[in-house]
Design a protein around this motif. Structure first.
Motif, PDB file in Angstrom:
ATOM      1  N   UNK A 193      -3.265  -7.983   7.190  1.00 20.49           N
ATOM      2  CA  UNK A 193      -4.878  -8.127   7.205  1.00 20.49           C
ATOM      3  C   UNK A 193      -5.245  -9.405   6.690  1.00 20.49           C
ATOM      4  N   UNK A 194      -4.696 -10.010   5.942  1.00 19.64           N
ATOM      5  CA  UNK A 194      -5.259 -11.542   5.270  1.00 19.64           C
ATOM      6  C   UNK A 194      -3.929 -11.977   4.535  1.00 19.64           C
ATOM      7  N   UNK A 195      -4.109 -13.278   4.529  1.00 15.27           N
ATOM      8  CA  UNK A 195      -3.090 -14.125   3.472  1.00 15.27           C
ATOM      9  C   UNK A 195      -1.691 -14.335   3.803  1.00 15.27           C
ATOM     10  N   UNK A 196      -1.714 -14.371   5.233  1.00 14.67           N
ATOM     11  CA  UNK A 196      -0.340 -14.773   5.672  1.00 14.67           C
ATOM     12  C   UNK A 196       0.463 -15.862   4.906  1.00 14.67           C
ATOM     13  N   UNK A 197      -0.039 -16.780   4.745  1.00 12.62           N
ATOM     14  CA  UNK A 197       0.514 -18.219   4.269  1.00 12.62           C
ATOM     15  C   UNK A 197       0.068 -18.165   2.732  1.00 12.62           C
ATOM     16  N   UNK A 198      -0.169 -17.372   2.088  1.00 10.87           N
ATOM     17  CA  UNK A 198      -0.705 -17.593   0.695  1.00 10.87           C
ATOM     18  C   UNK A 198       0.181 -16.769   0.050  1.00 10.87           C
ATOM     19  N   UNK A 199       0.010 -16.955  -1.536  1.00 10.38           N
ATOM     20  CA  UNK A 199       0.864 -16.163  -2.454  1.00 10.38           C
ATOM     21  C   UNK A 199       0.090 -14.822  -2.921  1.00 10.38           C
ATOM     22  N   UNK A 200      -1.015 -14.343  -1.936  1.00 11.97           N
ATOM     23  CA  UNK A 200      -1.443 -13.053  -1.981  1.00 11.97           C
ATOM     24  C   UNK A 200      -1.686 -12.690  -0.531  1.00 11.97           C
ATOM     25  N   UNK A 201      -1.305 -11.467  -0.142  1.00 12.83           N
ATOM     26  CA  UNK A 201      -1.090 -11.115   1.047  1.00 12.83           C
ATOM     27  C   UNK A 201      -1.823  -9.616   1.005  1.00 12.83           C
ATOM     28  N   UNK A 202      -2.465  -9.227   2.111  1.00 17.48           N
ATOM     29  CA  UNK A 202      -2.982  -7.839   2.524  1.00 17.48           C
ATOM     30  C   UNK A 202      -2.406  -7.286   3.508  1.00 17.48           C
ATOM     31  N   UNK A 203      -1.937  -6.191   3.343  1.00 19.60           N
ATOM     32  CA  UNK A 203      -1.202  -5.180   4.588  1.00 19.60           C
ATOM     33  C   UNK A 203      -2.153  -3.809   4.740  1.00 19.60           C
ATOM     34  N   UNK A 204      -1.851  -3.711   6.064  1.00 21.18           N
ATOM     35  CA  UNK A 204      -2.182  -2.048   6.421  1.00 21.18           C
ATOM     36  C   UNK A 204      -0.690  -1.498   6.504  1.00 21.18           C
ATOM     37  N   UNK A 205      -0.188  -0.564   5.573  1.00 20.71           N
ATOM     38  CA  UNK A 205       0.987   0.048   5.668  1.00 20.71           C
ATOM     39  C   UNK A 205       1.428   0.799   6.982  1.00 20.71           C
ATOM     40  N   UNK A 206       2.435   0.901   7.327  1.00 21.46           N
ATOM     41  CA  UNK A 206       2.662   1.776   8.538  1.00 21.46           C
ATOM     42  C   UNK A 206       3.337   2.997   8.115  1.00 21.46           C
ATOM     43  N   UNK A 207       4.289   3.751   8.917  1.00 24.84           N
ATOM     44  CA  UNK A 207       4.945   5.170   8.631  1.00 24.84           C
ATOM     45  C   UNK A 207       6.107   5.007   7.879  1.00 24.84           C
ATOM     46  N   UNK A 208       6.721   3.894   7.936  1.00 25.71           N
ATOM     47  CA  UNK A 208       8.229   3.454   7.184  1.00 25.71           C
ATOM     48  C   UNK A 208       7.846   2.689   6.093  1.00 25.71           C
ATOM     49  N   UNK A 209       8.873   2.728   5.137  1.00 24.04           N
ATOM     50  CA  UNK A 209       9.080   2.137   4.019  1.00 24.04           C
ATOM     51  C   UNK A 209      10.188   0.892   4.262  1.00 24.04           C
ATOM     52  N   UNK A 210      10.287   0.088   3.284  1.00 29.31           N
ATOM     53  CA  UNK A 210      11.342  -1.070   3.385  1.00 29.31           C
ATOM     54  C   UNK A 210      10.973  -2.019   2.457  1.00 29.31           C
ATOM     55  N   UNK A 211      11.320  -3.247   2.699  1.00 31.83           N
ATOM     56  CA  UNK A 211      10.975  -4.212   1.516  1.00 31.83           C
ATOM     57  C   UNK A 211       9.917  -5.305   2.221  1.00 31.83           C
ATOM     58  N   UNK A 212       9.527  -5.570   0.957  1.00 32.68           N
ATOM     59  CA  UNK A 212       8.316  -6.652   1.365  1.00 32.68           C
ATOM     60  C   UNK A 212       8.956  -7.994   0.452  1.00 32.68           C
ATOM     61  N   UNK A 213       9.094  -8.877   1.559  1.00 34.04           N
ATOM     62  CA  UNK A 213       9.673 -10.339   0.787  1.00 34.04           C
ATOM     63  C   UNK A 213       8.633 -11.469   1.092  1.00 34.04           C
ATOM     64  N   UNK A 214       8.852 -12.515   0.145  1.00 32.78           N
ATOM     65  CA  UNK A 214       8.152 -13.452   0.353  1.00 32.78           C
ATOM     66  C   UNK A 214       9.167 -14.862  -0.326  1.00 32.78           C
ATOM     67  N   UNK A 215       9.020 -15.958   0.241  1.00 25.80           N
ATOM     68  CA  UNK A 215       9.653 -17.311   0.172  1.00 25.80           C
ATOM     69  C   UNK A 215       8.807 -18.284   0.015  1.00 25.80           C
ATOM     70  N   UNK A 216       8.766 -19.373  -0.917  1.00 23.97           N
ATOM     71  CA  UNK A 216       7.935 -20.400  -0.863  1.00 23.97           C
ATOM     72  C   UNK A 216       8.472 -21.430   0.172  1.00 23.97           C
ATOM     73  N   UNK A 217       7.550 -22.138   0.649  1.00 24.83           N
ATOM     74  CA  UNK A 217       8.202 -23.100   1.918  1.00 24.83           C
ATOM     75  C   UNK A 217       7.243 -24.212   1.785  1.00 24.83           C
TER      76      UNK A 217
END
Length: 318
Positions: A41-65
Motif C-alpha cells: 500500500x505504501x512505504x516500499x523504500x522506508x523502514x515502515x511499510x503497509x501491506x494488504x495481506x493475501x490468502x497465504x502466510x509466509x515471511x516478511x523480510x527487510x534489508x537496509x540498502x
C-alpha cells in the motif's frame, strides 16, 4: 544488520497491516520482501511499510540498502487466517411433524477455523439448545430452507443450506361404538393387542375378539407414524353397557354437554388427545348436564363406565 521486524504475526486475509524496523544508520533505503499474493500500500523504500495481506502466510523480510550493497535481512514469520468456509450441510431432507427433536439433527461441515456457527431456520421451527454449534437440533413445523454460515475473528464466510420437506403425522384417539374400535384417519393401520401386532388387522376399524389393551399404529402416505394410547376393552362386560341407549349432545359442543341414557349410575370422564384426564363427574340415569368450562377447543374422548363396562365416544369442543 537490519535489526528486527515488528508487527502482527497473525493477520486476516484482506486486512491492512503495518511492519516496521528501527532506522538503520547509514541506510539509503530498505528492500522489503513479502508472501505471494500480498500487495504494498505504501512505504516500499522506508523502514515502515503497509501491506494488504493475501490468502497465504509466509515471511516478511527487510534489508537496509546503500551504495555499498545491502545488509542481511531481518525476518518475521506471519500466518494468515481467512473467514471460515462451510463446505456442506447434512441432515434429513424429509421429516415428520412433531417428531422427536433428537431425531431431527443437522450438521455443518467445513474448515476448523470457526468461532461460531450462524444457523437460519424457517419460521415456526423450534431450535433445541444452542444455535452456534456445528450440530443443530430442531422441531420442524413447516417445510422450508435451512442454512448455516460461520464466523471467526476474520469475519463471516460463505453459507450452505438445504430444503427440508415437513410431512404431517396422523394424530388422534381410538373411539368405540357398538363393540367396534375406530382409529384416527390415516393412510395405513396396524392394530395391537397388549403391545403385540394383530395379524391382518390393518383397517380403519377393528372388532375385538378378546379382552385387553388395544392400540393402533397409524401412518401417513409419506411414512409418518403415530402409535395411539392404548384403550382397555372387555368383551363380556362391554356388551351389556353397549346395549344402553346413550346420547351425548350437542357434538360439537361449546360450554356444556348433555348426557342422556337409560343405564345405571356411572362415571363420566373426558380425556384429551394425549390421554390425560381433564374432566370427571358422576352421572345418574336419564339426563345430566355437564359444564365444559375451562376446556380448550379440540378433540376429546368421552369415557362412560360403571361396573358393567365402559363406553367411549368422540367429542369435539369448539
Amino acid at each position: 544488520d537490519a535489526g528486527y521486524v515488528t508487527g502482527d504475526t497473525i493477520v486476516c486475509a484482506g486486512s491492512t497491516v503495518v511492519y516496521v524496523i528501527d532506522t538503520v544508520s547509514g541506510a539509503a533505503g530498505y528492500a522489503w520482501g513479502y508472501p505471494n499474493g500480498w500487495t504494498v500500500v505504501s512505504g516500499q523504500d522506508s523502514n515502515s511499510i503497509q501491506f494488504t495481506a493475501g490468502n497465504s502466510g509466509g515471511q516478511v523480510t527487510v534489508a537496509a540498502v546503500n551504495g555499498c550493497g545491502q545488509s542481511l535481512p531481518a525476518l518475521l514469520q506471519v500466518n494468515v487466517h481467512t473467514p471460515p468456509i462451510i463446505d456442506s450441510i447434512s441432515g434429513p431432507d424429509t421429516v415428520c411433524l412433531a417428531q422427536d427433536p433428537l431425531s431431527i439433527v443437522f450438521t455443518a461441515y467445513g474448515n476448523n477455523d470457526v468461532a461460531r456457527y450462524l444457523w437460519n431456520v424457517p419460521g415456526g421451527w423450534n431450535i433445541q439448545g444452542s444455535d452456534s454449534l456445528a450440530t443443530l437440533g430442531v422441531v420442524a413445523d413447516t417445510s422450508g430452507y435451512i442454512s448455516v454460515g460461520a464466523e471467526n475473528s476474520c469475519g463471516t464466510g460463505n453459507t450452505a443450506g438445504m430444503y427440508v420437506v415437513v410431512n404431517r403425522t396422523p394424530f388422534g384417539i381410538i373411539t368405540e361404538s357398538n363393540n367396534v374400535l375406530t382409529a384416527p384417519t390415516a393412510a395405513s393401520y396396524q392394530w395391537y393387542l397388549n403391545g403385540q401386532a394383530i395379524s391382518g388387522a390393518n383397517s380403519l376399524t377393528y372388532t375385538p375378539l378378546q379382552s385387553g389393551a388395544y392400540s393402533v399404529l397409524v401412518s401417513s402416505a409419506e411414512g409418518c407414524s403415530y402409535l395411539t394410547n392404548a384403550v382397555s376393552f372387555t368383551v363380556n362386560s362391554i356388551n351389556s353397557l353397549a346395549q344402553t341407549d346413550l346420547r351425548i349432545y350437542p357434538n360439537p359442543a361449546a360450554d356444556l354437554v348433555v348426557v342422556e341414557w337409560n343405564g345405571r349410575p356411572a362415571t363420566f370422564a373426558v380425556k384429551d388427545i394425549c390421554g390425560r384426564l381433564v374432566l370427571k363427574q358422576n352421572i345418574q340415569a336419564q339426563k345430566t348436564e355437564i359444564s365444559l368450562n375451562g376446556l380448550s377447543s379440540g378433540l376429546y374422548l368421552v369415557c362412560i363406565s360403571n361396573e358393567t363396562g365402559e363406553l367411549r365416544r368422540e367429542l369435539v369442543i369448539q
